[in-house]
Every structure is written in structure tokens, then in C-alpha cells.
Design a protein around this motif. Structure first.
Motif, mmCIF file in Angstrom:
data_model
loop_
_atom_site.group_PDB
_atom_site.id
_atom_site.type_symbol
_atom_site.label_atom_id
_atom_site.label_comp_id
_atom_site.label_asym_id
_atom_site.label_seq_id
_atom_site.Cartn_x
_atom_site.Cartn_y
_atom_site.Cartn_z
ATOM 1 N N LYS A 112 0.837 -1.213 0.000
ATOM 2 C CA LYS A 112 0.000 0.000 0.000
ATOM 3 C C LYS A 112 0.869 1.259 0.000
ATOM 4 C CE LYS A 112 -3.830 -1.876 2.689
ATOM 5 N NZ LYS A 112 -4.563 -1.598 3.924
ATOM 6 N N ALA A 113 1.973 1.217 0.745
ATOM 7 C CA ALA A 113 2.874 2.388 0.780
ATOM 8 C C ALA A 113 3.451 2.648 -0.611
ATOM 9 C CB ALA A 113 3.983 2.159 1.800
ATOM 10 N N LEU A 114 3.745 1.569 -1.338
ATOM 11 C CA LEU A 114 4.274 1.728 -2.700
ATOM 12 C C LEU A 114 3.214 2.298 -3.643
ATOM 13 C CD1 LEU A 114 6.451 -1.452 -3.206
ATOM 14 C CD2 LEU A 114 7.179 0.918 -3.187
ATOM 15 N N LEU A 115 1.964 1.828 -3.470
ATOM 16 C CA LEU A 115 0.882 2.378 -4.304
ATOM 17 C C LEU A 115 0.777 3.886 -4.063
ATOM 18 C CD1 LEU A 115 -1.957 -0.321 -3.915
ATOM 19 C CD2 LEU A 115 -0.311 -0.078 -5.782
ATOM 20 N N MET A 116 0.936 4.284 -2.806
ATOM 21 C CA MET A 116 0.862 5.703 -2.463
ATOM 22 C C MET A 116 1.998 6.479 -3.145
ATOM 23 S SD MET A 116 -1.104 7.547 -0.609
ATOM 24 C CE MET A 116 -1.644 7.262 1.045
ATOM 25 N N ASP A 117 3.207 5.909 -3.149
ATOM 26 C CA ASP A 117 4.342 6.556 -3.836
ATOM 27 C C ASP A 117 4.043 6.786 -5.307
ATOM 28 O OD1 ASP A 117 6.143 6.927 -1.859
ATOM 29 O OD2 ASP A 117 7.495 5.308 -2.413
ATOM 30 N N MET A 118 3.476 5.761 -5.929
ATOM 31 C CA MET A 118 3.221 5.849 -7.372
ATOM 32 C C MET A 118 2.151 6.920 -7.654
ATOM 33 S SD MET A 118 5.228 3.673 -8.673
ATOM 34 C CE MET A 118 6.393 3.677 -7.356
#
Ligand code: HEM
Length: 522
Positions: free
Chosen positions: A312-318
Motif C-alpha cells: 500500500k505504501a508503494l501504491l501511495m508513492d506511485m
């Protein structure tokens, strides 16, 4: 009004909160005096800088346009200077030589971030790439993203999604021919749709995609605003738990909305997998980034496993890192090109020669468009959309330019000032793509005269994707339409500082079709 009262007013606090601040001030003044005595004893070689006030340091004199304010201070105090932001020392670096010392010679020491309180809330405690401390976990998630998800071959495999979104926007603009449209808004929406369809485009279709786009647009704008807002909790960590301005609370609300969307997407994906309903389920090929991340999680790395929270943190970065940066840069490019008709003519001539008016732009044309590449480089020189990079933070006290830089300080590298330095660039204020034709400058961060994506270990993780989206979308807009301002108006290139730089006033322009056949717009 005293500087302290101006400062409190700037922070938008109500009367009861101001009382709490006043009570806590006594404690803070004592603490500040102690720090001053300690720093006098310990080190005499901090960088120069303007004198601040007790307790708040230089906070009261901060100008909201930090990049121009810091550039002005550098003219007085030199290429490395210090400000005191509440209890936190900030070091501003504004020359290529000193940027090299920080980002190359002392790369590992400066590879950490100074994480704002609201970023910790939004990014799952800072488990993402942007805010993770330097170490094995950051290395693992960055590797997953850069080598696999954002690699050229993965980006090639999702070209169809980019193409569809860009063509949808062209069709929309064609339907508005002759009337003014908000170019920045359309660009943002297109890039956001491109990013979200690459994230989960294989699983979300029809109406839900449109609804998600609108939901994200509002939330992304609110979130980047909160990330850039001055927060007393950052300047005085001892006060963070009181959340005096309520910014933490606001960010929690937004983060919950994102989290719910991510949960919905992940659940949908897992259900697809469970039902074996996924198109091509038997093959190991992934249709979008979310499928890919879930696969990496299941395959598991024993030492540093990828958790659902990491995903989820990576989705937020993207979503946050990938949308506003690229779309603001494209809006700057169109504004600069419209402001210089000779640049527009050259760009369109090149497009007509390479693509032709009987054809639409494909990504395969891009590598032949050298003038368009030069426009991108020149745009990011004059308007690097992260003008102070993402603040770095040294893990130990270190010497830069002969001065002591304290452990834990917030480091601003003013790439915006370097890119406009007249000792490096001839006529630096002029938009002149020709300076990049046949030049040695690239985005690798190896030359500290030009580094719009940063440099070293924390260099931007999305360069390949940014380059593709910028060039493909800009090429399509310039090839498909001529652009005119409403009668009597001039292009306004004034910048507005934020964590991501943007045009102060949105670019509104009227498209006129220039391709040979209306069918090319469908
Ligand atoms: C024109 C577009 C873009 C520009 C100018 C840009 C620029 C930057 C800069 C200057 C940094 C900070 C480097 C540093 O602190 O030293 C950064 C970090 C980052 N960018 Fe970009 N970026 C762009 C687009 C993107 C896109 C499209 C993505 C991904 C989808 C992305 C993902 C990231 C990530 C994950 C980081 C954090 C890297 C780390 O801390 O290890 N960026 N970017």
C-alpha cells in the motif's frame, strides 16, 4: 505585530491553541537557551546565515516561496547557509560543488530523509521508497520498483494502457475544439489515469475507473498541500503529539480515504485470483503493477519480506510521486512553448516529419524526436518540479564546504538555483531548448550543473516512466492541436512553490485540430 504573533497567525491556530503554545514556550525557551550554550561550546563552524529569534529561530522571516527565498539568501550568505526552523537546523546548499559533496562524496551519510509528521501518517509510517530510512528495507522496495515495475521492459508491456488514456484525452479535447480548456487539469487527469491504470488497470473497468479518477484528484491535491504546509509539529517535535494546527488529523482523514481505495483494489485482485477469473491466470505474466506486487509478496524474500502494508505504501508513492510531478512539468512545457512561437513551430515541424499529419504519435516515434527531448530538458532546467529535491538528512555530523552540518538537520539542495546560475548557463532565464541539442547533459545525476531528478542513492525512482509520460503526452498535444490563448491574454509563467512546483495560475488555452482526418481524434 511581533514576528512571533505573525508566525502564530501564519499557522492558523485558534485562541485556545495559542494559549497552549504560550505555556509551552517557557519550556521551549529554556531548552533553546541550553542548545545555544551547547552549540557554542561544541562547534564554532556552522554555516553562516541570518540571525533568528529565540524559540522560533528564522521561522518568522520564511517566505512561502522557499526556492526563491533560499536563492536570495545564498546571494548574501554564500552557497551553504544555515537557518534555524524552531528546534531544527536547516542547511541550504546552492552550488554544484557543494551538491556533489552532499550527494556523491558523502552519499551514504546523507541518504536518509527528514520525514515530516504528516508524511509518516500518509505513507504508513514511512514504509515507502520516498520516506524509508536508508537500509535493507528501502533497498528491497526500491529494487522491486526500479528493476521490475518501472523498468523499460515492464513499461513497454503496459504501453497499451498509456495509449488508451492519452487517446481518451485527445478525444475529449477534440470535443471541446474552439473553447478554452484548463490544460493543467486535463494533463493531471490524464497522467493520474495513466498511473492508476498501470497500477490496477487490468482489474478496474468502466464507470469505476472514472469515479476513482475524480476521487483521487481531489485527494492528491489536498495531500500534496498538507505535505508542503509549515507544521509546528516538525519544528518542535516535543509538541508533535498536540498536533496544534490539526494538520495530522486532516492527513489521517485523507490517508484513510486512500487506504480504503487500496483495500478495495487489493480485495478485487485477490478475489480474481481466488476465482481463477484472471485473464491468462495460467501464465506468469502480470497485467498491472498490483498483480505484480502481490506476486512478489507471495514469492517472498526471506530476509526482507514484502508485506501488504509495503504494497500500500508503494501504491501511495506511485499515485503521489508519479502524478503531480509529471503533470506539472508537462504544463510548464506547454506554457513555455506557447510563449515562444518559434519553439512551437520547430517542435511541430519535427513531429510532422517524423509522425506525419496522417498519423497519430506512438511511443515508438519518441526516440526520433530530438527537439522534443531538448524541450523536456529545458523545461526541467527552468522549472525543476522538485526545486529543493526531497529533503535529505545526515545520519551523523559531517563537514561540507568546510562547515559543520549537524546530524539530523534538514538538507535543502536548491537545484532550482543551480539551474539558473548565470556562471553555468548562458542567459539562464531564457527558455531555449537548443542549448540541449547534442549536449552532454542527461538525467543520471552525474553532472551537478544539471540534476532535475536528484543524484546518488536517492535519485528519482521513476525517471524512465516520467520521461515516457512527459514525451508521449507532450508530443501528442503539440501534434494533434494548435494552441491559442484567449484573446488579449499573455502566457503567465509565474511559479508557485510547494513540495511540487506548479504554475501559479493555471494555463487555459484553446485547441484547434491540425491532423488531416477527424477519425484520428477518436
Ligand atoms: C517529471 C517528473 C519527475 C521529476 C522531475 C522527479 C524528480 C524527483 C526528485 C528530484 C526526487 C528526489 C531526489 C533526491 O531527493 O535526491 C524524486 C524522488 C522520487 N521519485 Fe521522482 N520525479 C518525477 C516523476 C516520478 C515518477 C513518475 C515516479 C514514479 C511513478 C517517481 C518516483 C519517485 C520516488 C519513488 C522517489 C523517491 C526515491 C528515493 O527516495 O529512493 N518520480 N523524484
Amino acid at each position: 505585530m511581533t514576528p512571533l504573533s505573525i508566525f502564530l497567525e501564519n499557522l492558523n491556530m485558534d485562541a485556545s491553541t495559542s494559549t497552549i503554545v504560550t505555556l509551552l514556550a517557557l519550556f521551549a525557551i529554556t531548552w533553546y537557551a541550553w542548545i545555544r550554550v551547547k552549540s557554542k561550546k561544541g562547534s564554532s563552524s556552522l554555516p553562516p546565515g541570518p540571525r533568528g529569534l529565540p524559540l522560533i529561530g528564522n521561522l518568522a522571516s520564511l517566505d512561502p516561496d522557499l526556492h526563491t527565498y533560499f536563492a536570495g539568501l545564498a546571494r548574501t550568505y554564500g552557497p551553504i547557509l544555515k537557518l534555524q526552523l524552531g528546534s531544527k537546523p536547516a542547511i541550504i546548499v546552492s552550488s554544484p560543488d557543494l551538491a556533489r559533496e552532499v550527494l556523491k562524496d558523502h552519499d551514504i551519510t546523507f541518504a536518509n530523509r527528514d520525514v515530516p509528521v504528516v508524511a509518516r501518517i500518509a505513507f504508513y509510517g514511512g514504509l515507502d521508497i520516498v520516506w524509508s530510512p536508508y537500509g535493507p528495507e528501502w533497498r528491497m522496495i526500491r529494487k522491486v520498483c526500479v528493476l521490475k515495475m518501472l523498468s523499460n521492459s515492464t513499461l513497454d508491456s503496459v504501453y497499451g494502457l498509456r495509449r488508451r488514456e492519452v487517446q481518451n484525452t485527445v478525444a475529449y479535447m477534440y470535443s471541446k475544439v474552439g473553447s478554452p480548456i484548463n490544460v493543467g487539469e486535463q494533463t493531471f487527469l490524464t497522467i493520474l489515469n495513466v498511473v492508476t491504470s498501470m497500477l490496477w488497470g487490468g482489474t478496474v473497468q468502466g464507470e469505476e475507473r472514472g469515479r476513482l479518477g475524480a476521487e483521487f484528484r481531489r485527494a492528491v491535491a489536498d495531500m500534496t498541500e498538507l505535505l508542503g504546509a509549515p507544521n509546528i509539529s516538525d519544528f518542535f517535535p516535543a509538541l508533535a503529539r498536540f498536533d496544534l494546527q490539526g494538520l495530522g488529523r486532516k492527513m489521517s482523514g485523507l490517508a484513510t480515504r486512500f487506504d480504503q481505495i487500496f483495500d478495495r483494489m487489493i480485495e478485487k485482485q485477490l478475489n480474481f485470483d481466488a476465482l481463477g477469473d484472471r485473464e491468462g491466470a495460467s501464465s506468469s505474466e502480470c497485467k498491472d503493477f498490483l498483480q505484480f506486487l502481490l506476486k512478489v509478496k507471495d514469492e517472498g524474500d526471506v530476509k526482507t519480506p514484502l508485506s501488504m502494508t509495503h504494497i500500500k505504501a508503494l501504491l501511495m508513492d506511485m499515485v503521489l510521486g508519479g502524478s503531480e510531478t509529471s503533470s506539472n512539468a508537462i504544463e510548464f512545457a506547454i506554457a513555455e512553448v506557447m510563449n515562444k512561437p518559434e519553439v512551437m513551430i520547430k517542435a511541430q515541424d519535427e513531429l510532422d516529419n517524423v509522425v506525419g499529419k496522417d498519423n497519430i504519435v506512438e511511443e515508438s516515434h519518441i526516440y526520433k524526436l530530438s527537439y522534443l527531448h531538448a524541450i523536456m530538458k529545458e523545461t526541467l532546467r527552468l522549472h525543476p518540479v522538485l526545486p529543493l529535491l526531497v529533503p535529505h538528512c545526515p545520519s551523523e555530523t559531517c563537514t561540507i564546504g568546510g562547515y559543520s552540518v549537524p546530524k539530523g538537520s534538514r538538507i535543502f539542495i536548491n537545484v532550482w538555483a543551480v539551474h539558473r546560475d548565470p556562471s553555468i548557463w548562458e542567459n539562464p532565464m531564457e527558455f531555449k531548448p537548443e542549448r540541449f541539442l547534442n549536449s552532454k547533459f542527461d538525467y543520471s545525476g552525474s553532472d551537478f550543473n544539471y540534476f532535475p531528478f536528484g543524484s546518488g542513492r536517492r535519485i528519482c525512482a521513476g525517471i524512465a516512466m516520467a520521461e515516457r509520460m512527459f514525451l508521449y503526452f507532450l508530443a501528442t498535444l503539440l501534434h494533434s492541436f494548435d494552441w491559442k490563448l484567449p484573446a488579449g491574454e499573455k502566457v503567465d509563467l509565474t511559479e508557485k512553490f510547494g513540495i511540487v512546483l506548479k504554475l501559479k495560475n493555471p494555463l487555459v488555452a484553446t485547441p484547434t485540430p491540425r491532423l488531416s482526418n477527424p477519425a484520428l481524434y477518436q
